[in-house]
Design a protein around this motif. Sequence first.
Motif, PDB file in Angstrom:
ATOM      1  N   ASP A 168       2.446   3.936   9.960  1.00  0.00           N
ATOM      2  CA  ASP A 168       2.573   4.665   8.696  1.00  0.00           C
ATOM      3  C   ASP A 168       2.024   3.838   7.535  1.00  0.00           C
ATOM      4  O   ASP A 168       1.355   4.362   6.639  1.00  0.00           O
ATOM      5  CB  ASP A 168       4.034   5.023   8.454  1.00  0.00           C
ATOM      6  N   THR A 201      -1.228   4.779   5.090  1.00  0.00           N
ATOM      7  CA  THR A 201      -1.085   4.815   3.634  1.00  0.00           C
ATOM      8  C   THR A 201      -2.127   3.927   2.969  1.00  0.00           C
ATOM      9  O   THR A 201      -2.682   4.275   1.921  1.00  0.00           O
ATOM     10  CB  THR A 201       0.333   4.380   3.227  1.00  0.00           C
ATOM     11  N   TYR A 259       4.128   2.324  -3.556  1.00  0.00           N
ATOM     12  CA  TYR A 259       3.878   2.698  -2.162  1.00  0.00           C
ATOM     13  C   TYR A 259       4.341   4.130  -1.897  1.00  0.00           C
ATOM     14  O   TYR A 259       3.597   4.931  -1.301  1.00  0.00           O
ATOM     15  CB  TYR A 259       4.603   1.737  -1.225  1.00  0.00           C
ATOM     16  N   HIS A 290       2.045   7.236  -0.703  1.00  0.00           N
ATOM     17  CA  HIS A 290       2.405   7.794   0.604  1.00  0.00           C
ATOM     18  C   HIS A 290       2.679   9.294   0.521  1.00  0.00           C
ATOM     19  O   HIS A 290       2.292  10.066   1.409  1.00  0.00           O
ATOM     20  CB  HIS A 290       3.632   7.057   1.143  1.00  0.00           C
TER      21      HIS A 290
END
Length: 449
Positions: free
Chosen positions: A125, A129, A385, A389
């Motif tokens: 993940d 991202t 982040y 994301h």
Amino acid sequence: MRIHCKIVVIAVCFGVFLLLYFFGGNAADDPPLKEVEEDNYFPKFSGLRNNVASKLTKKTLDELHIPHKQPLTYRKVSKVSSRGGNAIAKSRQRSDMGVGRPASKRARAEEVMHLAVVACGNRLDETLTMVKSALLFSIKSIKFHIFAEDPLTSQFEKGFLFQLSQWPHAITNKFQYSIYPITFSVGNAEEWKKLFKPCAAQRLFLPVILKDVDSLLYVDTDVLFLRPMDDMWSFLKAFNTTQLAAMAPEHEIPKIGWYSRFARHPFYGVTGVNSGVMLMNLTRIRSTLFKNSMIPSGLSWEDLLHPLYQKYKNHITWGDQDLLNIIFHYNSECLYTFPCQWNYRPDHCMYGSNCKGAEEEGVSILHGNRGVYHDDKQPAFKVVYDAVHEYPFEDNLFQSLFYPLQTKFLDTVNTLCGRIPQVFLKQVEKSMRTVYEKKVVRHVRPPPK
């Protein structure tokens, strides 16, 4: 006779009146060409004017027999309604973004930037991202080289296929990717894998594995691009004739730097360098003999790695980064150092702000090492982040990405890093404006004086 003359005169006058009425009436029914051409009905930035202008397609103007000129103000490319207009609009939009331009194979190859990342463990993940952030602001196309251990390979394939189905064509059209297994050409593979973090040592072997790649940017999985990768790529042109790699200093203040206080091995410069963001000219690396403390004549990159590790393995703490510091300690002329805002980490703000470049220009590349994207130790990093994301690649960058990011930063102002939000937001706002101007708004020609 007089009566007949009067009748003739009356008939002629009536005929002339009919002719004038006929031509005058038609002329009055014609559209006001001058007003439409010059587009003087609405103020320059009027929403009504933009709404009307968006409906005045080439097809509509042709049907009205109005000579169509290019619009005089800004217009959204996506508003063109005819089929041919859409094709032109898409072509222009891609051209503005730096993709889809007609070019030779050689030109296309020169326009592609190469980015490598190594992912082992629970990094899927985070890696996706990072990829998303690189594509979000980049102009040129990017080729991603992803190195992953076997269990992650199929997950990456599925992850990219899913993202490809979700992301717009304007994004997916400008990137390619290849997935490679973790391999080490020299030494004990299991030993290399356990050096510092799982598989981190793989970056040392990129010049050996990617033999057909001339230049490459390596980043850790916990890196986020807050401005176009193109700007980092341009550092390659700043290299002098001996420089073949670029990294940022490990710290800005020697008194509190790790290498300057604790290192038991040689390191680059005064504070050492951080290898989380590393720009490389692979061609130069492959063709250089590197000075070292073992063989006076020098060794090639591949031949140097294993004996260097064997000599210092009991003295290094940060694994492959320490080995890179040792290499460039003896070959300092080969390294270009870029400013701290290109590899901005918690160390730059958690003990007080110490990256002047970020204070002046904003963060260009955010490096959330120490797992700060996934815990509450440094909420300012986690906010950025999470925003990237969750961003769905909607048209409005400010509404869907910047404003939520700006709002969430209010919850971090009581932390050392969060109390300087302009450091995190300045460059990303500038990048968004640039992308917005390139993708959404196209200036055709200045308004008439």
